[in-house]
Motif scaffolding. Structure first.
Motif, PDB file in Angstrom:
ATOM      1  N   ARG A  96      22.079  10.038  48.459  1.00 25.40           N
ATOM      2  CA  ARG A  96      21.478   9.889  49.792  1.00 25.40           C
ATOM      3  C   ARG A  96      21.449  11.227  50.516  1.00 25.40           C
ATOM      4  O   ARG A  96      20.470  11.575  51.162  1.00 25.40           O
ATOM      5  CB  ARG A  96      22.278   8.869  50.620  1.00 25.40           C
ATOM      6  N   ILE A 148      27.297  -4.272  35.774  1.00 21.46           N
ATOM      7  CA  ILE A 148      26.225  -5.271  35.643  1.00 21.46           C
ATOM      8  C   ILE A 148      24.834  -4.645  35.828  1.00 21.46           C
ATOM      9  O   ILE A 148      23.827  -5.334  35.631  1.00 21.46           O
ATOM     10  CB  ILE A 148      26.402  -6.417  36.675  1.00 21.46           C
ATOM     11  N   PRO A 185      32.330  -4.704  37.705  1.00 17.50           N
ATOM     12  CA  PRO A 185      32.630  -4.445  36.285  1.00 17.50           C
ATOM     13  C   PRO A 185      33.146  -5.671  35.532  1.00 17.50           C
ATOM     14  O   PRO A 185      32.888  -5.815  34.335  1.00 17.50           O
ATOM     15  CB  PRO A 185      33.706  -3.353  36.323  1.00 17.50           C
ATOM     16  N   GLY A 222      25.173 -11.095  46.317  1.00 20.72           N
ATOM     17  CA  GLY A 222      24.243 -11.340  45.210  1.00 20.72           C
ATOM     18  C   GLY A 222      22.787 -11.423  45.647  1.00 20.72           C
ATOM     19  O   GLY A 222      21.878 -11.316  44.827  1.00 20.72           O
ATOM     20  N   GLY A 227      20.184   0.547  39.920  1.00 21.75           N
ATOM     21  CA  GLY A 227      21.287  -0.402  39.826  1.00 21.75           C
ATOM     22  C   GLY A 227      22.540   0.217  40.434  1.00 21.75           C
ATOM     23  O   GLY A 227      22.562   1.406  40.756  1.00 21.75           O
ATOM     24  N   SER A 261      28.938  -2.530  41.155  1.00 25.01           N
ATOM     25  CA  SER A 261      28.727  -2.704  39.709  1.00 25.01           C
ATOM     26  C   SER A 261      29.513  -3.866  39.114  1.00 25.01           C
ATOM     27  O   SER A 261      29.412  -4.116  37.908  1.00 25.01           O
ATOM     28  CB  SER A 261      29.105  -1.404  38.997  1.00 25.01           C
ATOM     29  N   ASN A 318      26.362   7.459  44.977  1.00 25.40           N
ATOM     30  CA  ASN A 318      25.453   6.876  45.960  1.00 25.40           C
ATOM     31  C   ASN A 318      25.358   7.727  47.221  1.00 25.40           C
ATOM     32  O   ASN A 318      24.277   8.003  47.714  1.00 25.40           O
ATOM     33  CB  ASN A 318      25.913   5.462  46.285  1.00 25.40           C
ATOM     34  N   TYR A 367      32.084  -8.557  35.411  1.00 25.20           N
ATOM     35  CA  TYR A 367      30.993  -9.390  34.869  1.00 25.20           C
ATOM     36  C   TYR A 367      30.064  -8.624  33.920  1.00 25.20           C
ATOM     37  O   TYR A 367      29.084  -9.185  33.436  1.00 25.20           O
ATOM     38  CB  TYR A 367      30.166  -9.988  36.004  1.00 25.20           C
TER      39      TYR A 367
END
Ligand code: NAD
Length: 382
Positions: free
Chosen positions: A127, A54, A306, A284, A109, A304, A123, A308
């Motif tokens: 970092r 998404i 997936p 969300g 994202g 992510s 991710n 959706y």
């Protein structure tokens, strides 16, 4: 004490304002004339990583909202994640890292992490490579969202570079596995100082250190001792207390109003921040910032999703609120306020939000509603 690189409420070394471009008359051509706080005389160069699943549709919605805030951005779009694996053999090509280093600020994202094998996590790598040592995750109630509490206002400060996320794991024979938990005094004092500086510059009253030092006496014991050392420097300005992590979870569910800023090692921070997200409406609506000395990356807490992807269905709130954190980091306080207010008004009104917030709008239409509000408030002020 030396100034801290924390920049919420000000401009610090993490920003790229020094490269600002000015219009001859001092105004910003992209800003709505007469917008409240209309002062944006410069543009900010930001790396935009749409991500997987998404991510691209949320990134597009967020970019449109931020562009309508009155602040001028130069977006440097960089793909990372599944889409670039085949081409570059890695989900995180060097040129993406270079772009973030150059611009010092990125909006990102979510990126899919393959489970079990393959690349560890984009991710976590991001970092660690960029030294993004502080993960800031605010959780604040939003009017119009049905949740168990109306007045939650919590900030999770999570250590982002060590603990069990250091990735030191191995099999011990075929039937046992071992993960090593790393806690250092330097990283613990650094994150504690970040939490206290955040509290001071954002008018927060208390910092709670969260740990399991009763069992992990050395590792969590060192984290707690480091927090106490730093807390002593802020005595009289910011209250300090500590809680054992299991008790903390229960207390947060029962009486979240007792807490303010929390500072936690990496793993507890990850878990407790999801708990806090649940208190205010779920993943969300949960934004995040990864702050380092070289760069800062703003991203939602969620992944992510997936299932959706590509359906214009996912909620852009968490990424937009991450954009609000980014605006504050860039010193654009008035624009941050405008975007957050417009978003909150659209959610409170209720009909033009995504399904998970009770509305019937898609991702893009939700963003359109926020942009209309931004335009209306600019018009009202002119
Ligand atoms: P997820 O957050 O992607 O999704 C869990 C569920 O939460 C979804 O099925 C959906 O119902 C809901 N949800 C999440 N975001 C939403 C949104 N914006 N709007 C509406 N509903 C939303 O978690 P997951 O399924 O565990 O992870 C999927 C992938 O994302 C994994 O590969 C994981 O590693 C990755 N991930 C990435 C990040 C990141 O990039 N920072 C963070 C977490 C997970």
């Amino acid at each position: 004490m030396a100034a801290h690189p924390l920049t919420f409420g000000g401009v610090g070394p993490g920003t790229n304002r020094g490269r600002a471009a000015r219009r001859a008359d001092g105004g910003d051509p992209s800003a709505p004339e007469g917008a409240p706080g209309y002062h944006a005389t410069m543009s900010h160069k930001v790396t935009l990583i749409p991500g997987d699943g998404i991510g691209p549709e949320l990134a597009e919605a967020t970019r449109r909202v931020l562009d309508a805030s009155g602040v001028r951005f130069e977006w440097e779009v960089q793909d990372a994640g599944e889409a670039v694996m085949a081409q570059f053999g890695t989900p995180l090509p060097d040129h993406v890292l270079e772009s973030i280093r150059r611009n010092r600020v990125a909006l990102k994202g979510p990126i899919t992490t393959p489970v079990g094998s393959g690349f560890r996590s984009v991710n976590v790598t991001l970092r660690q490579t960029l030294g993004l040592y502080a993960n800031l995750r605010p959780a604040r109630s939003i009017n119009g969202l049905e949740t168990r509490y109306d007045d939650v206002d919590l900030v999770v400060v999570r250590e982002n570079t060590e603990d069990l996320y250091a990735g030191i794991e191995h099999m011990v024979g075929p039937d046992a596995a071992e993960s090593i938990k790393i806690i250092t005094r330097a990283a613990s004092e650094r994150i504690a100082r970040f939490a206290f500086e955040y509290a001071v510059s954002n008018g927060r009253r208390k910092v709670t250190a969260v740990h399991k030092a009763n069992i992990m006496k050395l590792s969590d014991g060192l984290f707690l001792e480091s927090c106490r050392t730093v807390a002593a420097e802020y005595e009289g300005r910011v209250e300090f207390e500590d809680r054992i992590v299991d008790n903390m979870c229960m207390q947060l569910v029962q009486k979240p109003e007792l807490y303010d800023v929390m500072v936690l090692p990496n793993l507890y921070g990850d878990i407790v921040s999801d708990l806090c997200a649940g208190l205010v409406g779920g993943l969300g609506v949960a934004p995040g910032a990864n702050i380092g000395t070289e760069a800062s990356v703003f991203e939602p807490v969620h992944g992510s999703a997936p299932k959706y992807a590509g359906q214009d269905k996912a909620n852009p709130t968490a990424l937009i609120l991450s954009g609000v954190l980014m605006l504050r980091h860039l010193g654009e306080q008035a624009a941050a306020e405008r975007v957050e207010t417009a978003l909150r008004e659209v959610i409170a009104e209720g009909s033009r939000t995504t399904y998970d917030l009770g509305g019937t709008a898609g991702t893009a239409a939700f963003a359109d509603a926020i942009i209309e509000r931004l335009g209306a408030s600019a018009g009202a002020a002119s």
